[in-house]
Every structure is written in structure tokens, then in C-alpha cells.
Design a protein around this motif. Structure first.
Motif, PDB file in Angstrom:
ATOM      1  N   LEU A   3       0.835  -1.203   0.000  1.00 30.12           N
ATOM      2  CA  LEU A   3       0.000   0.000   0.000  1.00 30.12           C
ATOM      3  C   LEU A   3       0.863   1.243   0.000  1.00 30.12           C
ATOM      4  O   LEU A   3       0.598   2.206  -0.741  1.00 30.12           O
ATOM      5  CB  LEU A   3      -0.933  -0.004   1.214  1.00 30.12           C
ATOM      6  CG  LEU A   3      -1.775   1.250   1.408  1.00 30.12           C
ATOM      7  CD1 LEU A   3      -2.685   1.487   0.208  1.00 30.12           C
ATOM      8  CD2 LEU A   3      -2.569   1.157   2.692  1.00 30.12           C
ATOM      9  N   MET A   4       1.920   1.246   0.807  1.00 29.32           N
ATOM     10  CA  MET A   4       2.809   2.405   0.854  1.00 29.32           C
ATOM     11  C   MET A   4       3.461   2.630  -0.503  1.00 29.32           C
ATOM     12  O   MET A   4       3.568   3.768  -0.965  1.00 29.32           O
ATOM     13  CB  MET A   4       3.876   2.205   1.930  1.00 29.32           C
ATOM     14  CG  MET A   4       4.812   3.385   2.054  1.00 29.32           C
ATOM     15  SD  MET A   4       3.973   4.937   2.421  1.00 29.32           S
ATOM     16  CE  MET A   4       3.662   4.732   4.142  1.00 29.32           C
ATOM     17  N   ARG A   5       3.881   1.563  -1.167  1.00 31.05           N
ATOM     18  CA  ARG A   5       4.495   1.687  -2.495  1.00 31.05           C
ATOM     19  C   ARG A   5       3.499   2.301  -3.470  1.00 31.05           C
ATOM     20  O   ARG A   5       3.835   3.197  -4.245  1.00 31.05           O
ATOM     21  CB  ARG A   5       4.965   0.321  -2.980  1.00 31.05           C
ATOM     22  CG  ARG A   5       5.716   0.363  -4.305  1.00 31.05           C
ATOM     23  CD  ARG A   5       6.199  -1.007  -4.752  1.00 31.05           C
ATOM     24  NE  ARG A   5       5.068  -1.923  -4.918  1.00 31.05           N
ATOM     25  CZ  ARG A   5       4.861  -3.040  -4.199  1.00 31.05           C
ATOM     26  NH1 ARG A   5       5.708  -3.387  -3.271  1.00 31.05           N
ATOM     27  NH2 ARG A   5       3.816  -3.798  -4.413  1.00 31.05           N
ATOM     28  N   ASN A   6       2.244   1.819  -3.433  1.00 31.34           N
ATOM     29  CA  ASN A   6       1.230   2.377  -4.331  1.00 31.34           C
ATOM     30  C   ASN A   6       0.950   3.848  -4.026  1.00 31.34           C
ATOM     31  O   ASN A   6       0.802   4.654  -4.944  1.00 31.34           O
ATOM     32  CB  ASN A   6      -0.064   1.577  -4.215  1.00 31.34           C
ATOM     33  CG  ASN A   6       0.032   0.213  -4.842  1.00 31.34           C
ATOM     34  OD1 ASN A   6       0.896  -0.028  -5.687  1.00 31.34           O
ATOM     35  ND2 ASN A   6      -0.817  -0.705  -4.408  1.00 31.34           N
ATOM     36  N   LEU A   7       0.889   4.186  -2.761  1.00 29.36           N
ATOM     37  CA  LEU A   7       0.646   5.577  -2.391  1.00 29.36           C
ATOM     38  C   LEU A   7       1.799   6.464  -2.830  1.00 29.36           C
ATOM     39  O   LEU A   7       1.584   7.576  -3.333  1.00 29.36           O
ATOM     40  CB  LEU A   7       0.435   5.698  -0.886  1.00 29.36           C
ATOM     41  CG  LEU A   7      -0.847   5.079  -0.334  1.00 29.36           C
ATOM     42  CD1 LEU A   7      -0.828   5.091   1.174  1.00 29.36           C
ATOM     43  CD2 LEU A   7      -2.062   5.809  -0.870  1.00 29.36           C
ATOM     44  N   MET A   8       3.019   5.987  -2.658  1.00 29.91           N
ATOM     45  CA  MET A   8       4.177   6.782  -3.056  1.00 29.91           C
ATOM     46  C   MET A   8       4.266   6.952  -4.565  1.00 29.91           C
ATOM     47  O   MET A   8       4.745   7.966  -5.061  1.00 29.91           O
ATOM     48  CB  MET A   8       5.469   6.165  -2.516  1.00 29.91           C
ATOM     49  CG  MET A   8       5.578   6.173  -1.008  1.00 29.91           C
ATOM     50  SD  MET A   8       5.521   7.811  -0.301  1.00 29.91           S
ATOM     51  CE  MET A   8       7.096   8.445  -0.816  1.00 29.91           C
ATOM     52  N   SER A   9       3.778   5.969  -5.312  1.00 34.40           N
ATOM     53  CA  SER A   9       3.823   6.077  -6.768  1.00 34.40           C
ATOM     54  C   SER A   9       2.827   7.106  -7.281  1.00 34.40           C
ATOM     55  O   SER A   9       2.939   7.577  -8.412  1.00 34.40           O
ATOM     56  CB  SER A   9       3.556   4.713  -7.420  1.00 34.40           C
ATOM     57  OG  SER A   9       2.223   4.323  -7.211  1.00 34.40           O
ATOM     58  N   MET A  10       1.837   7.451  -6.473  1.00 34.25           N
ATOM     59  CA  MET A  10       0.831   8.451  -6.877  1.00 34.25           C
ATOM     60  C   MET A  10       1.307   9.876  -6.693  1.00 34.25           C
ATOM     61  O   MET A  10       0.637  10.799  -7.132  1.00 34.25           O
ATOM     62  CB  MET A  10      -0.452   8.262  -6.048  1.00 34.25           C
ATOM     63  CG  MET A  10      -1.183   7.010  -6.351  1.00 34.25           C
ATOM     64  SD  MET A  10      -2.672   6.989  -5.339  1.00 34.25           S
ATOM     65  CE  MET A  10      -2.969   5.244  -5.252  1.00 34.25           C
ATOM     66  N   ARG A  11       2.458  10.049  -6.060  1.00 33.65           N
ATOM     67  CA  ARG A  11       2.953  11.407  -5.789  1.00 33.65           C
ATOM     68  C   ARG A  11       3.235  12.147  -7.005  1.00 33.65           C
ATOM     69  O   ARG A  11       3.482  12.163  -7.986  1.00 33.65           O
ATOM     70  CB  ARG A  11       4.204  11.345  -4.933  1.00 33.65           C
ATOM     71  CG  ARG A  11       3.878  10.938  -3.545  1.00 33.65           C
ATOM     72  CD  ARG A  11       5.087  10.831  -2.697  1.00 33.65           C
ATOM     73  NE  ARG A  11       5.668  12.141  -2.520  1.00 33.65           N
ATOM     74  CZ  ARG A  11       6.868  12.354  -2.022  1.00 33.65           C
ATOM     75  NH1 ARG A  11       7.592  11.349  -1.657  1.00 33.65           N
ATOM     76  NH2 ARG A  11       7.347  13.550  -1.871  1.00 33.65           N
TER      77      ARG A  11
END
Length: 52
Positions: free
Chosen positions: A44-52
Motif C-alpha cells: 500500500l505504501m508503495r502504491n501511495l508513493m507512486s501516486m505522488r
């Protein structure tokens, strides 16, 4: 001054390992205080960071 001392104590306690806290008779939850802990799954953190 008191706020600074409390913050310094919290930082010091946060740096101690679980074994060191156990030796001192302090529980990790007590050392953390009333602050909530948010645990986020790595994916989830990886996906959230990719949305930056």
C-alpha cells in the motif's frame, strides 16, 4: 522547558531496543505515550508513493 524535556525523553526511549526497555521495566506502549501508531502495508505504501 518541560515540553522540551518530555520530547527529549520520548526520543531517547524511542531509540532503545525492546530488550533495553524490558531491562528497565518499561513497556513499548508506555514509552510511546498516548500517540497512535499507524501501520501501513508495504505494498500500500508503495502504491501511495507512486501516486505522488
Amino acid at each position: 522547558m518541560r515540553r522540551y524535556a518530555r520530547a527529549r525523553a520520548r526520543r531517547t526511549l524511542a531509540e532503545l531496543s525492546d530488550a533495553q526497555l524490558e531491562d528497565a521495566g518499561i513497556d513499548r506502549t508506555v514509552a510511546r505515550g498516548n500517540r497512535p501508531v499507524l501501520e501501513v502495508d508495504a505494498a500500500l505504501m508503495r502504491n501511495l508513493m507512486s501516486m505522488r
